[in-house]
Write a protein that holds these residues in place. Sequence first.
Motif, PDB file in Angstrom:
ATOM      1  N   ALA A 186      49.190  38.773  42.382  1.00  0.00           N
ATOM      2  CA  ALA A 186      50.427  38.311  41.752  1.00  0.00           C
ATOM      3  C   ALA A 186      50.129  37.674  40.400  1.00  0.00           C
ATOM      4  CB  ALA A 186      51.130  37.317  42.660  1.00  0.00           C
ATOM      5  N   ASP A 187      50.956  38.015  39.433  1.00  0.00           N
ATOM      6  CA  ASP A 187      50.923  37.374  38.119  1.00  0.00           C
ATOM      7  C   ASP A 187      52.371  37.075  37.763  1.00  0.00           C
ATOM      8  OD1 ASP A 187      50.374  36.410  35.615  1.00  0.00           O
ATOM      9  OD2 ASP A 187      49.942  38.358  34.725  1.00  0.00           O
ATOM     10  N   GLY A 188      52.825  35.872  38.138  1.00  0.00           N
ATOM     11  CA  GLY A 188      54.248  35.569  38.012  1.00  0.00           C
ATOM     12  C   GLY A 188      55.036  36.449  38.963  1.00  0.00           C
ATOM     13  N   ALA A 189      55.995  37.166  38.445  1.00  0.00           N
ATOM     14  CA  ALA A 189      56.812  38.056  39.264  1.00  0.00           C
ATOM     15  C   ALA A 189      56.250  39.472  39.313  1.00  0.00           C
ATOM     16  CB  ALA A 189      58.246  38.079  38.723  1.00  0.00           C
ATOM     17  N   SER A 190      55.102  39.694  38.703  1.00  0.00           N
ATOM     18  CA  SER A 190      54.537  41.039  38.613  1.00  0.00           C
ATOM     19  C   SER A 190      53.275  41.139  39.465  1.00  0.00           C
ATOM     20  CB  SER A 190      54.198  41.384  37.161  1.00  0.00           C
ATOM     21  OG  SER A 190      55.349  41.320  36.341  1.00  0.00           O
ATOM     22  N   TRP A 191      52.894  42.394  39.761  1.00  0.00           N
ATOM     23  CA  TRP A 191      51.642  42.694  40.433  1.00  0.00           C
ATOM     24  C   TRP A 191      50.731  43.401  39.437  1.00  0.00           C
ATOM     25  CZ3 TRP A 191      50.847  40.350  44.866  1.00  0.00           C
ATOM     26  CH2 TRP A 191      51.952  39.971  45.635  1.00  0.00           C
ATOM     27  N   VAL A 192      49.545  42.823  39.240  1.00  0.00           N
ATOM     28  CA  VAL A 192      48.620  43.359  38.246  1.00  0.00           C
ATOM     29  C   VAL A 192      47.309  43.719  38.936  1.00  0.00           C
ATOM     30  CG1 VAL A 192      49.669  41.997  36.400  1.00  0.00           C
ATOM     31  CG2 VAL A 192      47.693  41.074  37.651  1.00  0.00           C
ATOM     32  N   PRO A 193      46.518  44.643  38.373  1.00  0.00           N
ATOM     33  CA  PRO A 193      45.254  45.020  39.002  1.00  0.00           C
ATOM     34  C   PRO A 193      44.330  43.824  39.189  1.00  0.00           C
ATOM     35  CG  PRO A 193      45.857  46.632  37.330  1.00  0.00           C
ATOM     36  CD  PRO A 193      46.813  45.479  37.185  1.00  0.00           C
ATOM     37  N   THR A 194      43.812  43.679  40.387  1.00  0.00           N
ATOM     38  CA  THR A 194      42.855  42.605  40.674  1.00  0.00           C
ATOM     39  C   THR A 194      41.529  42.863  39.996  1.00  0.00           C
ATOM     40  OG1 THR A 194      43.905  42.291  42.835  1.00  0.00           O
ATOM     41  CG2 THR A 194      41.722  41.331  42.543  1.00  0.00           C
ATOM     42  N   PHE A 195      41.192  44.140  39.846  1.00  0.00           N
ATOM     43  CA  PHE A 195      39.892  44.532  39.285  1.00  0.00           C
ATOM     44  C   PHE A 195      40.156  45.283  37.986  1.00  0.00           C
ATOM     45  CE2 PHE A 195      39.882  44.567  43.938  1.00  0.00           C
ATOM     46  CZ  PHE A 195      39.054  43.457  44.161  1.00  0.00           C
ATOM     47  N   PRO A 196      40.379  44.555  36.894  1.00  0.00           N
ATOM     48  CA  PRO A 196      40.897  45.178  35.669  1.00  0.00           C
ATOM     49  C   PRO A 196      39.932  46.115  34.984  1.00  0.00           C
ATOM     50  CG  PRO A 196      40.303  42.886  35.285  1.00  0.00           C
ATOM     51  CD  PRO A 196      40.198  43.104  36.756  1.00  0.00           C
ATOM     52  N   ASN A 197      38.639  46.017  35.278  1.00  0.00           N
ATOM     53  CA  ASN A 197      37.653  46.866  34.624  1.00  0.00           C
ATOM     54  C   ASN A 197      37.145  47.986  35.521  1.00  0.00           C
ATOM     55  OD1 ASN A 197      37.652  45.226  32.236  1.00  0.00           O
ATOM     56  ND2 ASN A 197      36.460  43.711  33.376  1.00  0.00           N
ATOM     57  N   ALA A 198      37.796  48.164  36.668  1.00  0.00           N
ATOM     58  CA  ALA A 198      37.352  49.172  37.638  1.00  0.00           C
ATOM     59  C   ALA A 198      38.207  50.423  37.558  1.00  0.00           C
ATOM     60  CB  ALA A 198      37.419  48.592  39.054  1.00  0.00           C
TER      61      ALA A 198
END
Length: 302
Positions: A139-151
């Motif tokens: 979770a990033d605020g109200a959004s869902w963002v990749p946990t592994f941004p460089n994968a």
Amino acid sequence: MSTTTPHADPLPSTPAWTVGDLTVRRVDEVHLPPRTGPWLLPGATPEIVADLPWLQPEFVDEQRVLRLASHSFAVEANGLRVLVDTGIGNGKQRANPAWDNLNSDYLARLTEAGFTPETVDLVVLTHLHTDHVGWNTRADGASWVPTFPNARYLTTRAEWDYWAGVDMDEARRQMFRDSVHPIKEAGLLDVLDVPSGGADIAPGLRLRPTPGHTPGQVAVELSSHGESALITGDCIHHPVQLAHPDLGSCVDIDPAAAARTRQELLSSLSGTPTLLLGSHFPPPTAGHVVPEGDTYRLVPAS
């Protein structure tokens, strides 16, 4: 699924196994509640369990109820940092009460294992079920963002095409919205054609088709310097299925194919030094498949 919350038994420190030059670590998320076993594998009755004393005490409890767990495997392979499956995830609305708005210390355990999210190079999704994709995102605020941004996140084309064409219920659509679509929209999802003979994805890492539970499910084979291991995904949920390969899961999409896959896999591993790592096996999790009459049993590995 169970209507109870996961029990709070303490989880052990991150265990590790070596396969040649590769290191495999189990990253625990949560023990699954006791009612999971009777729901998931209804054929594993107390009478069947009673005939398999080797399951106790690690794999069944005093009431002969199956023990099951949710975890990932973190693999160091020739400089590549690989995560196999990502569990249930935190703070996600799920129809299953045992998974709904989970609050585990999974990311802390992953960091303890030396895999901070930014350092993960590859995430292998054995299949696209809720309890295998949850930590794809956070979770990033109200959004869902990749946990592994460089994968890069990897799934098979057979798996992707199946779910793209099936009429999903709302619970599964929700899972895709919060845990699968965000990684695709971020340009991090790779869809790989995997032939029947398998596909190499990196030195020492190979995907082995294990259809039945889902059409495009794969196991992950590890090999280095003559040593080998296999991460099951959900082609085997619990060691009881070694003694009863025809014993299927209530959520197998093609039960007959799942049973064939399981029998073929166990036959190929029986009596070999290959380490079997169960994606839902509770501690000790790893073992070797040995013949037991007409079927098999698991001998735990240290």
